[in-house]
Design a protein around this motif. Structure first.
Motif, PDB file in Angstrom:
ATOM      1  N   GLY A   2      -0.747  -2.293   3.821  1.00  0.00           N
ATOM      2  CA  GLY A   2      -0.362  -1.070   4.493  1.00  0.00           C
ATOM      3  C   GLY A   2       0.454  -0.159   3.589  1.00  0.00           C
ATOM      4  O   GLY A   2       0.927  -0.567   2.531  1.00  0.00           O
ATOM      5  N   PRO A   3       0.635   1.109   3.991  1.00  0.00           N
ATOM      6  CA  PRO A   3       1.352   2.082   3.163  1.00  0.00           C
ATOM      7  C   PRO A   3       2.843   1.799   3.089  1.00  0.00           C
ATOM      8  O   PRO A   3       3.399   1.071   3.904  1.00  0.00           O
ATOM      9  N   SER A  56      -2.472   6.462  -6.242  1.00  0.00           N
ATOM     10  CA  SER A  56      -3.918   6.346  -6.463  1.00  0.00           C
ATOM     11  C   SER A  56      -4.505   5.170  -5.705  1.00  0.00           C
ATOM     12  O   SER A  56      -5.719   5.140  -5.452  1.00  0.00           O
ATOM     13  N   HIS A  57      -3.662   4.214  -5.323  1.00  0.00           N
ATOM     14  CA  HIS A  57      -4.110   3.075  -4.510  1.00  0.00           C
ATOM     15  C   HIS A  57      -3.921   3.345  -3.016  1.00  0.00           C
ATOM     16  O   HIS A  57      -3.984   2.418  -2.200  1.00  0.00           O
ATOM     17  N   ASN A  58      -3.658   4.604  -2.666  1.00  0.00           N
ATOM     18  CA  ASN A  58      -3.558   5.056  -1.271  1.00  0.00           C
ATOM     19  C   ASN A  58      -2.393   4.432  -0.510  1.00  0.00           C
ATOM     20  O   ASN A  58      -2.462   4.292   0.715  1.00  0.00           O
ATOM     21  N   VAL A  59      -1.308   4.076  -1.234  1.00  0.00           N
ATOM     22  CA  VAL A  59      -0.205   3.406  -0.540  1.00  0.00           C
ATOM     23  C   VAL A  59       0.834   4.390  -0.008  1.00  0.00           C
ATOM     24  O   VAL A  59       1.793   3.966   0.641  1.00  0.00           O
ATOM     25  N   ALA A  60       0.645   5.692  -0.251  1.00  0.00           N
ATOM     26  CA  ALA A  60       1.595   6.665   0.305  1.00  0.00           C
ATOM     27  C   ALA A  60       1.289   6.949   1.769  1.00  0.00           C
ATOM     28  O   ALA A  60       2.196   6.994   2.606  1.00  0.00           O
ATOM     29  N   SER A 231      -3.888  -3.226  -3.372  1.00  0.00           N
ATOM     30  CA  SER A 231      -3.576  -2.366  -2.230  1.00  0.00           C
ATOM     31  C   SER A 231      -2.154  -2.551  -1.714  1.00  0.00           C
ATOM     32  O   SER A 231      -1.744  -1.861  -0.784  1.00  0.00           O
ATOM     33  N   ILE A 232      -1.422  -3.472  -2.299  1.00  0.00           N
ATOM     34  CA  ILE A 232      -0.033  -3.683  -1.889  1.00  0.00           C
ATOM     35  C   ILE A 232       0.867  -2.731  -2.669  1.00  0.00           C
ATOM     36  O   ILE A 232       0.782  -2.661  -3.896  1.00  0.00           O
ATOM     37  N   PRO A 233       1.732  -1.973  -1.991  1.00  0.00           N
ATOM     38  CA  PRO A 233       2.626  -1.045  -2.704  1.00  0.00           C
ATOM     39  C   PRO A 233       3.510  -1.762  -3.712  1.00  0.00           C
ATOM     40  O   PRO A 233       3.856  -2.941  -3.533  1.00  0.00           O
ATOM     41  N   GLY A 234       3.878  -1.062  -4.759  1.00  0.00           N
ATOM     42  CA  GLY A 234       4.733  -1.653  -5.773  1.00  0.00           C
ATOM     43  C   GLY A 234       6.031  -2.184  -5.217  1.00  0.00           C
ATOM     44  O   GLY A 234       6.559  -3.192  -5.701  1.00  0.00           O
ATOM     45  N   SER A 235       6.555  -1.536  -4.189  1.00  0.00           N
ATOM     46  CA  SER A 235       7.826  -1.960  -3.612  1.00  0.00           C
ATOM     47  C   SER A 235       7.749  -3.354  -2.997  1.00  0.00           C
ATOM     48  O   SER A 235       8.783  -4.013  -2.807  1.00  0.00           O
ATOM     49  N   ARG A 236       6.532  -3.826  -2.691  1.00  0.00           N
ATOM     50  CA  ARG A 236       6.373  -5.138  -2.046  1.00  0.00           C
ATOM     51  C   ARG A 236       5.838  -6.215  -2.989  1.00  0.00           C
ATOM     52  O   ARG A 236       5.676  -7.370  -2.575  1.00  0.00           O
ATOM     53  N   LEU A 237       5.558  -5.865  -4.246  1.00  0.00           N
ATOM     54  CA  LEU A 237       5.012  -6.857  -5.167  1.00  0.00           C
ATOM     55  C   LEU A 237       5.969  -8.021  -5.434  1.00  0.00           C
ATOM     56  O   LEU A 237       5.506  -9.159  -5.602  1.00  0.00           O
TER      57      LEU A 237
END
Length: 283
Positions: A2-3, A56-60, A231-237
């Motif tokens: 998810g975003p 670019s991975h549509n996470v916004a 597809s996972i946002p960087g903040s959740r990696l």
């Protein structure tokens, strides 16, 4: 998955910060314009390129609203000074789909780069010129037709650059562009370009970095995790690594991007050819 609902606010704050900085440098001597471009603006702009990578991975805004992600990428592109967000998206898809694919993944250096930039001095020059090769390599390796969104990206960026020039003068525009070029060349943050996919450990063409520079680069250092779950946002990696430590803790990783750059220049085994290259079946 998810975003990431915070990403749009973080990016907006960064854009506004660079707008203010562009105004503040307009009357500085040129030497200070370039100093602040490298030391401050370049750090923000490099971080912004990694925000664009996340976008670019549509996470916004999520995968159901891809157009909003593309438009927001153009907004994030503004302080970088050079239009590229939409084109980056077009080629980055191939980087994930055809990782290290010969003629498909434009992240892989060309034969010319590998043959010519092979000594410490030339490898140092190659690092300085990285922004140039990232712009020219797609046009040589895997050229693609321009899209309407890319034309819009160029138009929006040129309009913004002209507005900054009209309001603040040439120094403000140079501050933006120079910061992007300098920070993507020989700069501590640019170590991630090399750390991500060069074979510092034989047999591993992707490696992660878990150091403090992740705080200002949207966790791009968690690169194995990113390629496993793009597809996972960087903040959740970091949570990915925490949830599945058995998959990542015994793999090679980097302790320092500065050390990565040093080793790349001075170790004979490293260079533009220190990459895995794969052949993919024609589609």
């Amino acid at each position: 998955m998810g975003p990431d609902p915070r990403l749009k606010w973080v990016v907006t704050l960064m854009v506004v910060t660079q707008m203010v900085a562009s105004y503040l440098v307009k009357d500085l001597p040129w030497k200070w314009v370039f100093f602040w471009a490298y030391a401050f603006g370049g750090c923000i702009n490099h971080s912004m390129t990694l925000a664009i990578h996340d976008i670019s991975h549509n996470v916004a805004f999520g995968h159901r609203t891809t157009r909003w992600n593309r438009l927001f990428g153009m907004f994030a592109n503004l302080p970088v000074g050079v239009p590229y967000a939409t084109s980056f998206k077009k080629y980055h898809v191939d980087h994930h789909r055809f990782l290290a694919g010969d003629g498909l993944d434009v992240d892989v250096p060309t034969a010319f780069e590998g043959h010519f930039f092979c000594s410490p001095g030339r490898k140092l020059l190659w690092l300085v010129l990285q922004p140039v090769f990232y712009v020219l390599r797609p046009l040589c390796v895997n050229p693609k037709p321009f899209s309407a969104m890319e034309v819009l990206n160029i138009g929006v960026q040129l309009a913004y650059d002209l507005l900054v020039y009209w309001l603040c003068g040439a120094k403000a525009v140079i501050y933006m562009v120079a910061g992007s070029v300098l920070a993507m060349g020989l700069h501590p943050l640019s170590g991630h370009f090399i750390a991500e996919h060069y074979m510092y450990a034989q047999g591993y063409d992707t490696a992660s970095y878990y150091g403090p520079l992740n705080w200002i680069t949207f966790n791009v250092g968690y690169h194995m995790e990113h390629h496993d779950f793009p597809s996972i946002p960087g903040s959740r990696l970091p949570q990915v690594k925490k949830i599945a430590p058995e998959y990542y803790e015994n793999l090679p990783f980097h302790n320092s991007w500065v050390r990565v750059l040093w080793d790349f220049v001075f170790k004979e085994a490293l260079g533009p050819f220190a990459r895995v290259k794969r052949k993919y079946k024609a589609l």
